[in-house]
Structures are given as structure tokens and as C-alpha cells.
Design an enzyme around this catalytic site. Structure first.
Site, PDB file in Angstrom:
ATOM      1  N   GLY A   1     -20.656   5.520   3.009  1.00 45.75           N
ATOM      2  CA  GLY A   1     -19.539   5.914   2.144  1.00 45.75           C
ATOM      3  C   GLY A   1     -20.000   5.874   0.698  1.00 45.75           C
ATOM      4  O   GLY A   1     -20.486   4.843   0.232  1.00 45.75           O
TER       5      GLY A   1
ATOM      6  N   LYS B   1       0.861  -1.185   0.000  1.00 49.61           N
ATOM      7  CA  LYS B   1       0.000   0.000   0.000  1.00 49.61           C
ATOM      8  C   LYS B   1       0.886   1.220   0.000  1.00 49.61           C
ATOM      9  O   LYS B   1       2.009   1.191   0.497  1.00 49.61           O
ATOM     10  CB  LYS B   1      -0.886   0.032   1.249  1.00 49.61           C
ATOM     11  CG  LYS B   1      -2.157   0.832   1.046  1.00 49.61           C
ATOM     12  CD  LYS B   1      -3.163  -0.019   0.301  1.00 49.61           C
ATOM     13  CE  LYS B   1      -4.548   0.534   0.288  1.00 49.61           C
ATOM     14  NZ  LYS B   1      -5.527  -0.516  -0.061  1.00 49.61           N
TER      15      LYS B   1
ATOM     16  N   GLY C   1     -18.197   6.822  -2.254  1.00 49.19           N
ATOM     17  CA  GLY C   1     -17.137   6.997  -3.247  1.00 49.19           C
ATOM     18  C   GLY C   1     -17.368   5.994  -4.366  1.00 49.19           C
ATOM     19  O   GLY C   1     -18.502   5.534  -4.575  1.00 49.19           O
ATOM     20  N   ASN C   2     -16.301   5.622  -5.051  1.00 48.24           N
ATOM     21  CA  ASN C   2     -16.456   4.723  -6.195  1.00 48.24           C
ATOM     22  C   ASN C   2     -17.148   3.417  -5.805  1.00 48.24           C
ATOM     23  O   ASN C   2     -18.151   3.030  -6.403  1.00 48.24           O
ATOM     24  CB  ASN C   2     -15.079   4.451  -6.820  1.00 48.24           C
ATOM     25  CG  ASN C   2     -15.185   3.505  -7.995  1.00 48.24           C
ATOM     26  OD1 ASN C   2     -16.014   3.688  -8.885  1.00 48.24           O
ATOM     27  ND2 ASN C   2     -14.372   2.460  -8.000  1.00 48.24           N
ATOM     28  N   ALA C   3     -16.638   2.740  -4.762  1.00 47.38           N
ATOM     29  CA  ALA C   3     -17.197   1.431  -4.397  1.00 47.38           C
ATOM     30  C   ALA C   3     -18.653   1.558  -3.951  1.00 47.38           C
ATOM     31  O   ALA C   3     -19.517   0.776  -4.376  1.00 47.38           O
ATOM     32  CB  ALA C   3     -16.353   0.779  -3.310  1.00 47.38           C
ATOM     33  N   GLY C   4     -18.953   2.540  -3.110  1.00 50.14           N
ATOM     34  CA  GLY C   4     -20.320   2.713  -2.602  1.00 50.14           C
ATOM     35  C   GLY C   4     -21.308   3.019  -3.724  1.00 50.14           C
ATOM     36  O   GLY C   4     -22.404   2.454  -3.777  1.00 50.14           O
TER      37      GLY C   4
END
Ligand code: GLU
Length: 415
Positions: free
Chosen positions: A216, A105, A218-221
Site C-alpha cells: 500500500g 468513522k 498511500g500517505n502512510a506507506g
């Protein structure tokens, strides 16, 4: 509220799995610490002409099973320990999915929301110049994470190719498709999560067409909001939150309109016809599926006793603390742990690496089918460990991941 050191949480999880696997002390020590850490400060030219310094990290946690792999995060709260924890989780994630990769990471402490595009480009290029000697298709392959995206990857790939003076698209993943990205990467994390929810519903006899909530956006949500209904044949999105607030509507919200609203205004707040609720209240709603899709340590010993969801699908990395895990397990809530539920992203990243290396690109259906088969197999392997070791699903997933990494380290003669 207690405050958590995510790396201590990650180390605790490794040691618990190691105990169940009867690993020896040398192996436990190896798997409890990153193999390689890099820290630097980046000097970045800002729009007003001054230079700002940013603290940056790249941590390769373990590369026994293959090149280290994991995202780069731009966030003001990053520390060496958050990056260590996230790198550790990437290691078990790639192993649970049985990808020939290790875990890594990276992160830069910055506030991307207050920076211009040009400043972000300067920062992205400075970061890649700093870590260039330690990355590459056969060393370490970065990707986006919180507040980084395909545009960030495009700048970074370009800077890397300038340094090495040749095309090298496989050096990082989740690039725009025009320059070496794959079909199906943008929604891969959410798609992987929804596949695991489908498996969980089959196992438990749960009904995915009932209410679900997403913490959340963002992209995933956002992608989970769209895909849950598409892939599971329905479902009512009753609540959503982002860093600015949470909204609720008992009759459900239209995910597409909500995504458009977020794109236009930068927040879910202000969406018409909804009630604003406290952040905590979202987590405690009586829903069939709860998707934590924000940051670490959202579900704690304080709020876990009030959680009513039947299934928790962890699209975020590290959203649940160890104390909360025990409480959720005791309450009979089916947790699909992050290293399984959020593994769709890195799985399709791996597909992207393969395609870049051959310079031959797959159709979207093939990406989806291969993702489905990888995730389904991983879900079942974790359930088998849960049954065999009589443990909660996170520990089951850790047992699968840690066992595979330990085996690779042993074969190499490292322990
Ligand atoms: N940042 C994503 C994760 O946490 C993807 C990492 C990758 O594709 O390498 O899984």
C-alpha cells in the site's frame, strides 16, 4: 478465498478481550455495538450537470471517554459494516493511546479516482451538510482516511463554518497548516508506526537496517518508506505495492525517487530497474519488517502460513483476520497491531484539536517528542498486557483499550 465481514471480526475481538477482563453481559453488549449510527444519501451535482446519489455514513461507536474521533473514507466498497468495524477500532485505538476521545468513522461509497476535483468538493460539502448536526469539538471530530486528505478537510471545515457562521477549526483535523492544521500531522501515522518498530526491535534484538516491504503506497506507506530509514538508521526497501501492482528489487529502492514516481504517474508500476511481482508475493518476502498499509483483510489464513517477516507493523486498519493472527502468533512473528501501530495519526489529530482550541501552535519538534512519548508508553502498556494475560499482541492491545472504555462507561453509570 474466504470473505470477511470486518464488523464481525471487530465484534469477535471485543468479546475475546471482554472475556479475559471478566466483563459483565451489559458491558459486553454496550461495547459490541455502535452507540450512534447515521446513514443518508447525498445528492451531488456532477460536471456534466446531472445529479448523482451517494450512500454515506457517520458512525459514533463509543464516546464514554470523550468526543468521538475518526476519519472519513471515500471508497466504492464501503458498507455499514466496514464503517462500524473501523469506528470500533478507532474506539480502542484512542483508548490504547490514552487520549480523552471516543471512536467514530465515516464513509461515502464513491469512486474518487473517477471524479473531478470540483465533483469531490461538491461531495465533501454535501457530506458535511448532512452530518453537521452531529459533529463538533465536543461531539465528534472527523479527519481524513482512505482517499481523503487535507484539501478534503479544508472544504469540509469551510462548509461547516458557513453553517455555524463562526470560526471552528477544531471541528475536524488534518487540515492544511495555513487554516488551523498542526505541524507533523502529514507523516504522523507512519512516524508512530516506525516508533513502535523501534521499540519492537529493541525488545526482540531485531535489526531494522535489513530489508523491509510496504504493502500500500498511500500517505502512510509513502511516509513509512521515508521515515523507516531516517529514524532507524538505515534499511533496504525491497518491495512496494499499490492497488495497481507490486514491485521488487533485492538491492533496495530509493524511497524518495519512488514517492516522486508515484506522485507523477499515480502508481509504483513503471519504476525503473525493478521486477513486477504478484501482490501475494510481497507479503511473503523474507524481510525484517513488513508494513501492511492498504486496506482490511490483506493477511488471511491463506497467506499467513507463508509470511516470513520478523515484525509486522500494521499501518492499515484491520489488515489481519483473526485466523491469520493465530497463525502469525504460532510462527513467532511479532505483530504490532493496527490499534497501536497506526495510532500516530489520531494522536497528532488530538494535538491539533488542543492547539486549535487554544489557538496557539506548537513547534514541529514538540509534536514529534510528544508523539514519541505517547506511542512508546502505549507500546509498553500493550507488552505488559501481553505478558500478564499471555496473549498475542492484538489481544493485548484490545485488553488495554477495552478495559479503559469499560471503566469510563461504568463510572458514568452506563453499565
Ligand atoms: N484515519 C486515521 C485513523 O484511522 C486518523 C483518524 C483521526 O485522526 O481522527 O486512525
Amino acid at each position: 478465498m474466504e470473505s470477511y465481514n470486518s464488523f464481525q471480526v471487530a465484534q469477535h475481538q471485543v468479546r475475546e478481550a471482554a472475556r479475559l477482563l471478566h466483563l459483565d453481559q451489559a458491558t459486553i453488549e454496550l461495547l459490541s455495538w455502535p452507540q450512534r449510527e447515521f446513514r443518508c444519501t447525498l445528492q451531488v451535482r456532477m460536471d456534466d450537470g446531472r445529479i448523482d446519489n451517494y450512500h454515506a455514513y457517520r458512525i459514533q461507536y463509543n464516546y464514554a471517554r470523550g468526543p468521538a474521533k475518526g476519519g472519513i473514507r471515500f471508497h466504492p466498497d464501503e458498507t455499514v459494516d466496514t464503517i462500524r468495524a473501523l469506528a470500533s477500532w478507532m474506539t480502542w485505538k484512542t483508548a490504547v493511546l490514552d487520549l480523552p476521545l471516543g471512536g467514530a468513522k465515516g464513509g461515502v461509497c464513491c469512486d474518487p479516482k473517477s471524479m473531478s476535483l470540483r465533483e469531490l468538493e461538491n461531495l465533501s460539502r454535501a457530506y458535511i451538510r448532512a452530518i453537521a448536526p452531529m459533529i463538533g469539538v465536543d461531539r465528534d471530530v472527523p479527519a481524513p482516511d482512505v482517499y481523503t486528505n487535507p484539501q478534503t478537510m479544508a472544504w469540509m471545515m469551510d462548509e461547516y463554518e458557513t453553517i455555524v457562521q463562526r470560526h471552528h477549526p477544531g471541528v475536524l483535523t488534518d487540515k492544511p497548516q495555513q487554516i488551523g492544521g498542526t505541524e507533523g500531522r502529514r507523516d504522523a501515522t507512519a512516524r508512530g508506526g516506525v516508533i513502535t518498530v523501534r521499540e519492537a526491535c529493541m525488545l526482540l534484538g531485531a535489526d531494522p537496517t535489513k530489508g523491509f516491504a510496504i504493502q500500500g503506497f498511500g500517505n502512510a506507506g509513502q511516509r513509512a518508506a521515508l521515515l523507516h530509514r531516517e529514524m532507524l538508521g538505515g534499511g533496504k526497501l525491497v518491495a512496494v505495492s499499490d492497488s495497481r501492482g507490486a514491485i521488487f528489487r533485492a538491492e533496495g529502492m530509493d524511497p524518495e525517487e519512488l514517492v516522486m514516481h508515484k506522485l507523477k504517474t499515480g502508481s509504483v508500476l513503471g519504476f525503473p530497474g525493478v521486477k513486477v511481482i504478484p501482490h501475494e508475493a510481497l507479503l511473503e518476502l523474507d524481510v525484517e519488517v513488513l508494513y501492511p498499509a492498504a486496506l482490511e483483510n490483506a493477511i488471511t489464513a491463506d497467506n499467513a502460513p507463508n509470511i516470513k517477516a520478523r515484525i509486522i507493523c500494521e499501518l492499515a486498519n484491520g489488515p489481519t483476520t483473526p485466523e491469520a493472527d493465530i497463525i502469525l502468533n504460532r510462527k513467532g512473528i511479532h505483530v504490532i497491531p493496527d490499534i497501536l501501530a497506526s495510532a500516530g495519526g489520531v494522536t497528532v489529530s488530538y494535538f491539533e484539536m488542543v492547539q486549535d482550541n487554544y489557538s496557539w501552535f506548537w513547534e514541529e519538534e514538540l509534536v514529534h517528542a510528544r508523539l514519541d512519548s505517547k506511542l512508546t508508553r502505549a507500546y509498553r502498556a500493550v507488552q505488559e498486557a501481553v505478558r500478564e494475560k499471555k496473549v498475542h499482541p492484538r489481544l493485548g492491545a484490545m485488553v488495554v483499550g477495552v478495559a479503559r472504555v469499560a471503566e469510563a462507561a461504568k463510572l458514568r453509570g452506563w453499565v
